[in-house]
Design an enzyme around this catalytic site. Structure first.
Site, PDB file in Angstrom:
ATOM      1  N   ASP A  11       0.863  -1.185   0.000  1.00 37.69           N
ATOM      2  CA  ASP A  11       0.000   0.000   0.000  1.00 37.69           C
ATOM      3  C   ASP A  11       0.894   1.227   0.000  1.00 37.69           C
ATOM      4  O   ASP A  11       1.778   1.357   0.847  1.00 37.69           O
ATOM      5  CB  ASP A  11      -0.901   0.016   1.243  1.00 37.69           C
ATOM      6  N   ASP A 130     -13.993  -5.405  -4.753  1.00 38.37           N
ATOM      7  CA  ASP A 130     -14.110  -5.454  -3.291  1.00 38.37           C
ATOM      8  C   ASP A 130     -15.530  -5.883  -2.977  1.00 38.37           C
ATOM      9  O   ASP A 130     -16.481  -5.175  -3.317  1.00 38.37           O
ATOM     10  CB  ASP A 130     -13.842  -4.071  -2.679  1.00 38.37           C
TER      11      ASP A 130
END
Lengths: 253, 212
Positions: A11, A130
Site C-alpha cells: 500500500d 471489493d
C-alpha cells in the site's frame, strides 16, 4: 506446468509504503522501490502497488515509482488505485507497470474496461473487486475502500467485466480484509468458477494454510498478501515451500 | 555495437530498455537504444521487436511508422542481423494471426497464431504466470538455461509452427504451448525475458553476444 503465484502487495500513499515493511537489510523501509527489490530477491512471483490515496495531485509519484521499480526489478508489476481512464492506463504502462488495475471506475462505468482492453490488450487489464457478504452465498460490490455499497452482485459484475475484456480479477473480501482469519473461500470459489480468467485471492491471510486454502478450496490462480510478508511472519520462500508441500505447483527456483 | 529496440507505440518498453541496457553493461556489448527511426534500425547490429496487446493492433501500429518494417526486413532478412521478437513481436513472425480477425504476419517463420484452448477446460485463459520451459532444441540463446527453468508468460494466443524444427522450446498448459521459435539469425520468445528475473536476463545477455 503453470505455477500458482504469490503476490506481495504494498500500500502506497504519497510515494511511501503505508504500514511499513519489516525486513532486515532494508535501507529505507518506507521506500516502495527498496521493498520491491527485497521481494524480487526473495522470489516473489509478481508485485502489486496500490495507491491508497490516489488523489489527482499525487499521480506523478506513482509514475515515478513504476519507473524506478522497473529499473531495478525485472519481474511483473501491477499498479492500482485511482485508475480512472484508459489514458491513466497508458501512462502507467509507459512508466513500467505490466498490468493496471481498475476499481471504482469500472463499477461506475464498465465500458472503461472495454476501452482499455481494446487499446492495450486484456492481458494488462485487471479489475479489482471489493465484495462484502450480504446474505449466505450472496456478495455485493463495495467501492471507496469498502465504505460505499452499490447493490451490484459481485459474481454478476465479475462476469460483466470479463466480458468487457478484463484479463484478471483481483478479488478482495471486505469481510476478511485485515482480520487474518483467512480468505472468504465461498466468495473466491464462486468468482473463480464464474469467469474463465485468473482470479487473485486477497483479504484476510494470517497463516500459510490460508494461502493453501485459497487455491485448493477457493480455486484462485494467485494469492495476494501484505502483512504476513511485510512484518516478517513468513518469508516468500517459506510460503512457497509450504504450498508446494500441500501439493500446489509452485516456482521454487 | 548497437542494439535497437523498436518503438512503435506498443506497450511497455521501459522495462525492456532497462533490462537490455543492464545486460549490455554487464557483458560489455555496447549501446542499447529505443527507436522508431528506420535509419537507426539499419545501422544497428542487433534488432529487438517487442509488442504487447492484440496482434492486429500491433501490426497496424508497426506499419503506421513509415519505412520501419522495411528497414527491419532489410536488417534481418537481407543483412542477417541477429533479431529477437518478444510476445506479439514473436507472434508477428508467423504466416497468419487469428486474433479477432485474420491478419497476415511477416511469414518469416511459417505457422499460425491461434487462441489457446487447453484440453482441461478448468485451465484459465490468459495463460498468465510462471511456467517451466521444455527445451526442444539447443540454441546459443539458451546457454545456461535448462529444461525446468521458469519464464513469465501472459498471453491468450499462441504460435503453432509449421515446421517442428522451428520450435526451440515449449511449455505445457493443457497441451503444448510454443515458448521459443527460431531459425537462422532470428529468435522469438512468447514469454517476457525482461520480466523473467535472472533466467530472462541470462537469455538477454546471450542474445547480446549471439553471432549467428
Amino acid at each position: 506446468m503453470l505455477k500458482t503465484r504469490i503476490i506481495p502487495c504494498l500500500d502506497v500513499a504519497d510515494g511511501r509504503v503505508v504500514k511499513g515493511v519489516n525486513f532486515v537489510d532494508l535501507i529505507d523501509a518506507g521506500d516502495p522501490v527498496e521493498s520491491a527489490k527485497a521481494y524480487d530477491a526473495a522470489g516473489a512471483d509478481e508485485l502489486c502497488f496500490l495507491d491508497i490515496h490516489a488523489t489527482h495531485e499525487n499521480r506523478g509519484t506513482m509514475y515515478d515509482l513504476a519507473r524506478r521499480t522497473a529499473e531495478h526489478c525485472f519481474m511483473p508489476l501491477t499498479i492500482g488505485g485511482g485508475v480512472r481512464t484508459s489514458e491513466d492506463v497508458r501512462k502507467l504502462l509507459l512508466s513500467g507497470a505490466d498490468k493496471v488495475s481498475f476499481n471504482s471506475a469500472a463499477v461506475a462505468n464498465p465500458d472503461v474496461v472495454a476501452d482499455a482492453a481494446n487499446r492495450f490488450g486484456s492481458q494488462c487489464i485487471v479489475v479489482a473487486i471489493d465484495a462484502k457478504t450480504v446474505a449466505p452465498g450472496k456478495w455485493e460490490i463495495f467501492t471507496h475502500g469498502g465504505r460505499r455499497g452499490t447493490g451490484i452482485d459481485a459474481v454478476e459484475f465479475a462476469k460483466l467485466v470479463v466480458a468487457k475484456g478484463a484479463g484478471e480479477i483481483l478479488l478482495t473480501s471486505m469481510d476478511r480484509d485485515g482480520t487474518r482469519a483467512g480468505f472468504n473461500l465461498p466468495l473466491t470459489r464462486a468468482i473463480s468458477d464464474a469467469v474463465p480468467v485468473p482470479v487473485i485471492a486477497s483479504g484476510g491471510v494470517g497463516t500459510l494454510d490460508h494461502l493453501v486454502e485459497g487455491v485448493t478450496e477457493g480455486g484462485a490462480s494467485a494469492v495476494l498478501a501484505a502483512s504476513i510478508f511485510h512484518f516478517g511472519d513468513y518469508t516468500i520462500r517459506e510460503a512457497k515451500e509450504y504450498m508446494a508441500a500441500a501439493g500446489i505447483p509452485m516456482r521454487l527456483t | 555495437m548497437l542494439t535497437a529496440i523498436i518503438d512503435y507505440d506498443s506497450g511497455n518498453l521501459h522495462s525492456a530498455e532497462k533490462a537490455f541496457q543492464r545486460m549490455a553493461r554487464e557483458t560489455g556489448t555496447g549501446e542499447v537504444i529505443v527507436t522508431s527511426s528506420p535509419e537507426d534500425v539499419l545501422r544497428a547490429d542487433r534488432v529487438v521487436l517487442p509488442g504487447d496487446g492484440a496482434f492486429p493492433a500491433c501490426k497496424a501500429e508497426l506499419f503506421e511508422h513509415s519505412g520501419l518494417f522495411e528497414a527491419t526486413e532489410e536488417a534481418v532478412i537481407r543483412r542477417g542481423r541477429p533479431f529477437l521478437g518478444i510476445c506479439i513481436g514473436m507472434q508477428m513472425l508467423s504466416t497468419t494471426g487469428h486474433e479477432y480477425v485474420e491478419t497476415p504476419g511477416f511469414d518469416w517463420i511459417g505457422g499460425d497464431v491461434v487462441k489457446i484452448t487447453p484440453a482441461d477446460p478448468s485451465l484459465k485463459v490468459p495463460h498468465m504466470g510462471w511456467n517451466n520451459l521444455v527445451i526442444d532444441s539447443p540454441h546459443p540463446l539458451l546457454a545456461g538455461v535448462a529444461s525446468g527453468d521458469h519464464a513469465y508468460f501472459v498471453h491468450s494466443y499462441h504460435f503453432q509452427v509449421k515446421d517442428p524444427a522451428h520450435r526451440l522450446a515449449h511449455v505445457d498448459y493443457g497441451g503444448d504451448i510454443t515458448a521459443i521459435v527460431g531459425r537462422d539469425n532470428m529468435v522469438g520468445m512468447q514469454f517476457h525475458p525482461e520480466k523473467s528475473q535472472h533466467i530472462g536476463l541470462r537469455m538477454i545477455a546471450n542474445f547480446l553476444s549471439w553471432a549467428p
